[in-house]
Design an enzyme around this catalytic site. Structure first.
Site, PDB file in Angstrom:
ATOM      1  N   LYS A 131     114.397  27.649  22.736  1.00 50.01           N
ATOM      2  CA  LYS A 131     113.386  26.793  23.355  1.00 50.01           C
ATOM      3  C   LYS A 131     112.773  25.844  22.329  1.00 50.01           C
ATOM      4  O   LYS A 131     112.690  24.626  22.548  1.00 50.01           O
ATOM      5  CB  LYS A 131     112.281  27.651  23.982  1.00 50.01           C
ATOM      6  CG  LYS A 131     111.151  26.846  24.592  1.00 50.01           C
ATOM      7  CD  LYS A 131     110.001  27.740  25.039  1.00 50.01           C
ATOM      8  CE  LYS A 131     109.199  28.242  23.846  1.00 50.01           C
ATOM      9  NZ  LYS A 131     107.983  28.977  24.254  1.00 50.01           N
ATOM     10  N   ASP A 149     110.810  26.494  28.849  1.00 50.50           N
ATOM     11  CA  ASP A 149     109.713  27.430  28.667  1.00 50.50           C
ATOM     12  C   ASP A 149     109.430  28.109  29.998  1.00 50.50           C
ATOM     13  O   ASP A 149     110.201  27.967  30.959  1.00 50.50           O
ATOM     14  CB  ASP A 149     108.467  26.714  28.113  1.00 50.50           C
ATOM     15  CG  ASP A 149     107.889  25.696  29.085  1.00 50.50           C
ATOM     16  OD1 ASP A 149     108.423  25.541  30.216  1.00 50.50           O
ATOM     17  OD2 ASP A 149     106.883  25.057  28.727  1.00 50.50           O
TER      18      ASP A 149
END
Length: 232
Positions: A131, A149
């Site tokens: 991420k 996310d």
């Protein structure tokens, strides 16, 4: 870890995705990453500090942090007790201080203090997951990337693009639905939508611009007036 495979989207699915992009752009015309930064190093460190805290808190401490430690070598050589005092507001400040120092030391050791610009090199750094790596690639290096996310994962699942909590499936599905040139923009819009409208608890469905396109448009507050009160 590599992205999951997904079926090639149909023409109808890509057209729907384009409609969703237009609706999100109209709702959030000034979309941007909410972490402040002026270099890849600053974004990488800010993202590390943002774990389990609000971006606003990170933005409140990073000016002092980067003034005191402007380069990776400075961060790597920092006195932990001194850095901890700067990072108190972001929570878990002892752990985060140790993470920043270790990350910076690794950058100095492996990359001459520079942040690498490939996914493979970024995820090999301590405390850097997929991420964060994709966030840095997309926003600091202008490399097309999707950073999934909790907000992106939730919105993608509710729109029917990927299974619940399947980060890699969400990343791959979004990449398949949109042109590469739009990936970073789509990413930012989905994050904002998850934060401001499509909340994890009681999403504001009645005030959501995506409601006509969303199969989950009745799971939250459907009354328009009550839904508008939930918007952030």
């Amino acid at each position: 870890m590599t992205p999951s495979t997904v079926d090639e989207p149909t023409i109808a699915e890509t057209r729907r995705a384009r409609r969703i992009l237009r609706l999100l752009t109209a709702r959030y015309p000034d979309s941007r990453l909410e972490l402040d930064f002026s270099s890849p190093l600053q974004l990488l460190v800010a993202a590390t500090l943002a774990a389990q805290t609000l971006d606003e808190r990170v933005n409140a401490v990073t000016p002092a942090l980067f003034e005191r430690y402007p380069a990776a070598a400075d961060l790597a050589a920092a006195d932990p007790a001194e850095m901890e005092q700067i990072l108190v507001p972001v929570g878990y400040y002892r752990k985060k201080t140790a993470s920043v120092i270790k990350l910076a030391a690794t950058l100095v050791e492996r990359h001459d203090g520079e942040v690498p610009a490939t996914l493979e090199e970024l995820v090999a750094l301590p405390s850097v997951g997929r991420k964060t790596a994709n966030m840095v690639l997309g926003n600091a290096f202008a490399t097309p990337a999707i950073s999934v996310d909790t907000h992106v994962s939730r919105v993608a699942e509710r729109l029917g693009w990927s299974p619940a909590k399947d980060v890699l499936a969400a990343e791959t599905a979004i990449q398949a639905l949109f042109e590469r040139k739009d990936w970073v923009t789509v990413n930012l819009l989905l994050i904002l939508h998850g934060r401001r409208t499509c909340h994890s608890q009681r999403p504001a469905c009645g005030a959501c611009p995506l409601s006509p396109e969303c199969p989950s448009n009745t799971i939250g507050e459907t009354d328009p007036e009550k839904a508008r009160a939930l918007l952030k």
